[in-house]
Write an enzyme that holds these catalytic residues in place. Structure first.
Site, short mmCIF file in Angstrom:
data_model
loop_
_atom_site.label_atom_id
_atom_site.label_comp_id
_atom_site.label_asym_id
_atom_site.label_seq_id
_atom_site.Cartn_x
_atom_site.Cartn_y
_atom_site.Cartn_z
N THR A 16 41.77 64.68 -2.38
CA THR A 16 40.73 65.47 -3.05
C THR A 16 40.66 65.11 -4.53
OG1 THR A 16 41.27 67.25 -1.53
CG2 THR A 16 39.90 67.83 -3.41
N ALA A 17 41.83 64.99 -5.17
CA ALA A 17 41.84 64.74 -6.62
C ALA A 17 41.26 63.36 -6.93
CB ALA A 17 43.27 64.84 -7.15
N ALA A 51 40.45 76.46 0.07
CA ALA A 51 39.81 77.65 -0.51
C ALA A 51 39.57 77.34 -1.99
CB ALA A 51 40.72 78.86 -0.37
N LYS A 79 32.86 82.28 0.01
CA LYS A 79 34.06 83.07 -0.34
C LYS A 79 33.72 83.94 -1.55
CE LYS A 79 38.70 82.54 -2.23
NZ LYS A 79 39.74 81.62 -2.70
N ILE A 341 42.14 73.01 -6.90
CA ILE A 341 40.94 72.20 -7.11
C ILE A 341 40.31 72.52 -8.47
CG2 ILE A 341 38.59 71.77 -6.22
CD1 ILE A 341 39.79 72.12 -3.38
#
Ligand code: FAD
Length: 506
Positions: A16-17, A51, A79, A341
Site C-alpha cells: 500500500t505504501a 480500515a 466508515k 494509511i
C-alpha cells in the site's frame, strides 16, 4: 548536504505504501521527475490495512480519484467511526465517530453544554448530538452536497494497491521486478547510490523511498537509523488475520472488540469481512490467539489465519540522508484507530511540500522529521489512552495496561480534561477535540466541571439548545438511506460475484 538536483526517485517496495507513494509522486510532480518502483513478486505484502480515516479524501482529491469508481474497484464500504466494545469494561461499549459533536462556541466545545445537561438529567448519550454517530447505530449513510465529508472507507488492501498501481502507470511510473539484495552507499557521505537486484540489475537514484515494510531494508538495514520502541506502553506485538464470508449487511463502522489479552477487529467489505486479533504475546500464545479469533468470527473463513509479528514504535528519523521511510518501514503504532494509511499519506504530502528539487539539505530533513515526530507522538498518546483508561482488571494484560507508565503528555491531557473538560489541539496533531472527548467519556472519564460560559444561558435556553440539536440530528439521519442501499446504488463492486451476492442479500 547534497547539491545534486533530485530527478530520479526510486521506491523500494510495492505494498500500500509503495504504490500510494508512486501514484502520488508521478501524478503530482509529473515530468519534473522519474519514478521507478522496485518490488519482488516473491516477497508478500503484509496484506492487512483495510480500515481508513476521513483524511484519505485529501489525498484522493489531489490524485483526482472518483469516489464511486474507487469504491467499486476495491469492494469498499463506508466508515463513519469505530465501535469500541468491552474497552471501558466488559459489556460497556461506545462509538468514536468521525462527526462533530453538537455545536461549539468560541470559548469551549459542545461537551461543556452537554455536561451541564448531564448534571441536570436533561441529556441522552453524547452520540445523539452527532449525525455520524447516530447513523452508525441506525445503519444509515448519505453523501450530501456541500456537507463535510466525515466519512472514510473499509477497503480491500490488495485491490487498493492495484488501483493505485494503475494510476501510477498512467502517470509514467516504471515498475522493476526483482529482489533487492544489496543497498549501495556512497563511501564519503554514506547516502544511498543504488540498489542491486537478484537478477543482476542495478537501480540508481537521487532519492530513495523505503516502502519495504517492517524490516526497513534501506532506512534501517542499510542506514542504521534506529528505532524508538514503544512496546512498554503499547504492549501488543502480534496479530492474527483471517477473512470470512459476509453475514448480514455491512455496518458503516469498524468493530473493535476488546478481548482478554488484546482486541479483535471486524472490517466489513462488500464481498467479505476482514477479521483480526491484535494481542500481546506475553499473555497469549499464537495458538490461543487463533482459537480466540476463530471462536469469535461470524461467517465461514475463506483463508487460513495468518500470524503477523511487530514491534510498536517509530524510526528515529523518517528522513535520513537521501532516504525517506514511508509505510511500516517508518514505524508502527498499531491499527486501533486505523492511522497507518493516514501516516503514509502525511509522509507523502510532507515530501511533496518540501520536495528537494535542487538538492537535499539538512534544514528540510530536520523540519520533516520534527513535524513527523509531533504527529506520531499525538497518535501514540491517543492510542495509549484507550488501553490505559480502562476499568478492566479481569486479566493480567488489562491490569498491566491500567497501571503501566504513560507519557507525561498524556497524563497532562487526562488531568486537564478531568479537571475542566478542556482539550487543546496543536497544529500537527491528527486527533482533535471531538475525538478525545468521545474516547475519554467512552472510557469513563467524566470532567468535574464545565466551562462557566454555559451558565450564561438560562436553564430553559440550555434545554432548548440541546433539544434542538438532538432533534435536528435525528431528523437528518432518518432522511438518509440505509448504508447497504446507498452502496448498491452508488458504488456496487465491479466484481460480478460480489454483485450477485448483493442481489441475493437485497
Ligand atoms: P508491506 O505490505 O509489507 O509491503 C512491503 C513491500 O516491500 C512488498 O511489496 C514487498 O514485496 C517489498 N519488499 C520487501 N523486501 C523486499 C526486497 N528485498 N526486495 C524487493 N521488494 C521487497 N493501516 C490502516 O490504515 N488501517 C488498518 O486497518 C490497518 N490495519 C493493520 C493491521 C495490522 C495487523 C498491521 C500489521 C498493519 C495495519 N495497518 C493498517 C498498517 C498498514 O496500512 C498496512 O500494514 C499496510 O498494508 C502496510 O503496507 P507497507 O506497504 O508499508 O508494507
Amino acid at each position: 548536504m547534497n547539491n545534486n538536483p533530485v530527478k530520479n526517485i526510486v521506491i523500494a517496495g510495492g505494498g500500500t505504501a509503495g504504490w500510494m507513494t508512486a501514484a502520488s509522486l508521478s501524478k503530482l510532480l509529473g515530468n519534473a521527475i522519474n519514478v521507478t518502483l522496485v518490488e519482488s513478486d516473491h516477497i508478500a505484502t503484509v496484506g492487512v490495512g483495510e480500515a481508513t480515516i476521513p483524511t484519505l479524501h485529501l489525498l484522493h482529491d489531489l490524485l483526482g480519484i472518483n469516489e464511486a469508481e474507487f469504491m467499486a474497484a476495491t469492494n469498499a464500504t463506508f466508515k463513519l467511526g469505530i465501535s469500541f466494545e468491552n474497552w471501558r469494561d466488559v459489556d460497556k461499549d461506545y462509538i468514536h465517530s468521525f462527526g462533530y459533536l453538537g455545536r461549539d462556541c468560541w470559548a469551549c466545545g459542545f461537551q461543556h453544554f452537554w455536561l451541564k445537561g448531564l448534571q441536570k438529567g436533561w441529556v441522552s448519550e453524547i452520540g445523539d448530538y452527532c449525525s455520524e454517530h447516530l447513523a452508525c447505530r441506525q445503519g444509515r449513510f448519505a453523501v450530501m452536497p456541500n456537507q463535510d465529508r466525515n466519512h472514510a472507507y473499509h477497503l480491500d488492501a490488495g485491490l487498493y494497491a492495484k488501483f493505485l498501481q494503475s494510476l501510477a502507470y498512467q502517470h509514467g511510473c516504471q515498475r522493476v521486478e526483482g529482489k533487492i539484495n544489496k543497498v549501495n552507499l556512497c563511501p564519503e557521505g554514506g547516502h544511498i547510490t543504488s540498489l542491486d537486484l537478484d537478477n543482476s540489475k542495478r537501480i540508481e537514484g537521487d532519492l530513495f523511498i523505503d516502502c519495504t515494510g517492517f524490516k526497513g531494508l534501506l532506512i534501517e538495514e542499510a542506514l542504521h537509523t534506529g528505532y524508538d520502541d514503544w512496546s512498554h506502553m503499547l504492549p501488543c506485538d502480534s496479530a492474527i488475520a483471517v477473512q470470512t464470508k459476509t453475514v448480514g449487511e455491512p455496518v458503516a463502522y469498524t468493530r473493535s472488540i476488546a478481548r482478554e489479552s488484546g482486541w479483535q477487529w471486524r472490517i466489513p467489505l462488500q464481498n467479505r469481512t476482514g477479521n483480526g486479533l491484535v494481542f500481546c504475546s506475553k499473555y497469549m500464545t499464537d495458538e490461543e490467539a487463533i482459537q480466540t479469533l476463530l471462536d469469535n468470527i461470524e461467517g465461514e473463513p475463506i483463508n487460513e489465519p495468518r500470524v503477523i509479528k511487530y514491534k510498536t514504535g517509530t524510526r528515529r528519523k523518517h528522513w535520513n540522508k537521501n532516504c525517506i521511510a514511508i509505510g511500516l518501514s517508518a514505524g508502527f503504532i498499531e491499527p486501533l484507530e486505523s492511522t497507518g494509511i493516514h501516516l503514509f499519506q502525511r509522509g507523502i504530502v510532507r515530501l511533496l511540500q518540501m520536495f528537494p528539487h535542487t538538492g537535499i539539505n539538512d534544514s528540510d530533513i530536520q523540519e520533516f522529521n520534527k513535524q513527523t515526530e509531533e504527529e506520531m507522538l499525538n497518535i501514540r498518546d491517543f492510542i495509549v489512552l484507550h488501553y490505559h483508561l480502562t476499568e478492566r482488571r479481569d486479566s493480567d494484560f488489562w491490569r498491566y495496561c491500567a497501571t503501566m507508565e504513560i507519557p507525561d503528555s498524556l497524563t497532562h491531557r487526562m488531568a486537564l480534561f478531568k479537571a475542566s473538560g478542556r482539550i487543546f489541539k496543536k497544529a500537527e496533531e491528527l486527533f482533535g477535540e471531538t475525538s478525545w472527548v468521545q474516547v475519554m467519556l467512552g472510557q469513563g472519564l467524566i470532567p468535574e466541571q464545565y466551562h462557566p460560559i454555559v451558565d450564561k444561558m438560562s436553564d430553559d435556553e440550555l434545554r432548548a439548545f440541546l433539544e434542538k440539536i438532538k432533534s435536528h440530528v435525528a431528523k437528518k439521519v432518518a432522511s438518509w438511506p440505509k448504508h447497504t442501499d446507498f452502496i448498491n446504488h452508488y458504488c456496487p463492486a465491479n466484481d460480478k460475484d460480489t454483485r450477485e451476492q448483493q442481489k441475493m442479500q437485497a
